[in-house]
Design an enzyme around this catalytic site. Structure first.
Site, PDB file in Angstrom:
ATOM      1  N   TYR A 103      46.709  37.754  43.144  1.00 36.30           N
ATOM      2  CA  TYR A 103      47.212  38.639  43.029  1.00 36.30           C
ATOM      3  C   TYR A 103      47.043  38.826  44.733  1.00 36.30           C
ATOM      4  CZ  TYR A 103      48.570  43.423  43.354  1.00 36.30           C
ATOM      5  OH  TYR A 103      49.442  44.792  43.906  1.00 36.30           O
TER       6      TYR A 103
ATOM      7  N   LYS B  84      51.013  37.947  45.941  1.00 33.35           N
ATOM      8  CA  LYS B  84      52.277  39.184  46.840  1.00 33.35           C
ATOM      9  C   LYS B  84      52.745  39.139  48.292  1.00 33.35           C
ATOM     10  CE  LYS B  84      52.898  42.752  45.440  1.00 33.35           C
ATOM     11  NZ  LYS B  84      53.371  43.202  44.308  1.00 33.35           N
TER      12      LYS B  84
END
Length: 334
Positions: free
Chosen positions: A138, A142
């Protein structure tokens, strides 16, 4: 009034952004993978679509002046390919189509985890570098997407910025707060570390307001505000386990008394990650290195840049808001 596209408009933050935009008189279109009839009822031009599809992006961005991109795949576990498709490819598609269609500005909802490698972050600002190692996909994806958004910034033609709201909280949170309450109810919650590590949080209304401030700055042609990332918080760090305790007490639950060291939790998380991968278990492990670090070390940030360039100030009285949330918290704990 500019026409605004909000990706992930049905999410916790996306809904708050849409409500604030509509209240300010903006025309709002939303795109998400699922339908949200209640948002359509309040005035959002809702589209079911996937930003990782170029065709869906073109459909959504037609006649749009600014994109607020909040859609993402969050979490600490899952297929790498999914994180890359939803978090990176979708952002690339939106940037490309936005430029092709003459969109003026692009506000990206990033995450403070893009600078987190497991070590304490105590009052750091946006000069903190991206890590050379990642604890999960994640933050890695990102960070890739954030860098693409900032690199796409072009003076006078296409202004971009990225916001990093930290641990968004508030009534209606479908993820963080319910998860803490359920773990406590099932006696699976342990205090990690000495409980004194400081963290930042941000109320959903403040986080949404920050996106509107960024939108205004970019549409006003404020090039000093463009091309930057901004940490967004409530502006008042607090002890991680003090905050968890406050949530649980307002839910009518007893905070955990049992503890585990941060180092031990990290080792257990690492072992579970390796085991789950070895046996191809798709379910998220009960502990991971990322979660252990987030629960056991400092992660709080300076919001001076957001104050200076966006005019951001936290807008929620934390104690009063938490008291008003008590009935909802108690219902979660039933």
């Amino acid at each position: 009034m500019p026409h605004v596209l909000v990706t992930g408009y049905g999410g916790f933050l996306g809904q708050s952004i849409c409500r604030q935009l509509l209240a300010a008189g903006h025309s709002v279109r939303g795109i998400a993978r699922n339908a949200y009839p209640k948002m359509r009822q309040i005035g959002v031009d809702a589209i079911v679509g996937d930003a990782s599809s170029m065709a869906d992006c073109r459909n959504a961005i037609e006649n749009i002046d600014i994109v607020i991109h909040t859609a993402a795949l969050a979490g600490v576990w899952g297929k790498r390919s999914l994180f890359e498709s939803i978090n990176v490819r979708a952002t690339e598609n939106l940037l490309q189509v936005a430029k092709e269609n003459g969109v003026q500005a692009f506000v990206y909802c990033s995450s403070p985890s893009v600078t987190f490698d497991g070590r304490p972050q105590s009052g750091v600002d946006e000069s903190a570098p991206y890590p050379t190692r990642w604890l999960c996909d994640y933050p890695r994806t990102k960070a890739i997407a954030e860098q693409k958004v900032l690199a796409a910034n072009e003076a006078r033609t296409f202004l971009t910025c990225a916001l990093r709201p930290h641990l968004i909280w508030g009534e209606g949170d479908p993820h963080l707060i319910p998860r803490v309450i359920q773990k406590c109810k099932s006696n699976r919650l342990r205090c990690v570390g000495d409980g004194k590590n400081l963290i930042d949080i941000v109320h959903v209304e403040s986080a949404a307001h920050a996106h509107l401030l960024a939108m205004k700055a970019l549409l006003d042609g404020n090039e000093q505000a463009a091309g930057r990332a901004y940490f967004i918080t409530d502006g008042a760090p607090l002890e991680c386990w003090q905050w968890i305790g406050l949530l649980l007490e307002n839910a009518g639950l007893t905070p955990p008394s049992r503890r585990i060291s941060t180092a031990a939790a990290y080792r257990i998380g690492h072992f579970l990650e390796l085991s789950y991968r070895l046996f191809r278990i798709s379910k998220e492990p009960p502990m991971t290195r990322f979660i252990a670090a987030q629960l056991g070390v400092d992660h709080y940030f300076s919001i001076d840049a957001a104050r200076q360039f966006l005019g951001y100030n936290p807008m929620v009285d934390r104690q009063k808001t938490l008291a008003l949330m008590s009935p909802w918290l108690r219902k979660l704990a039933e």
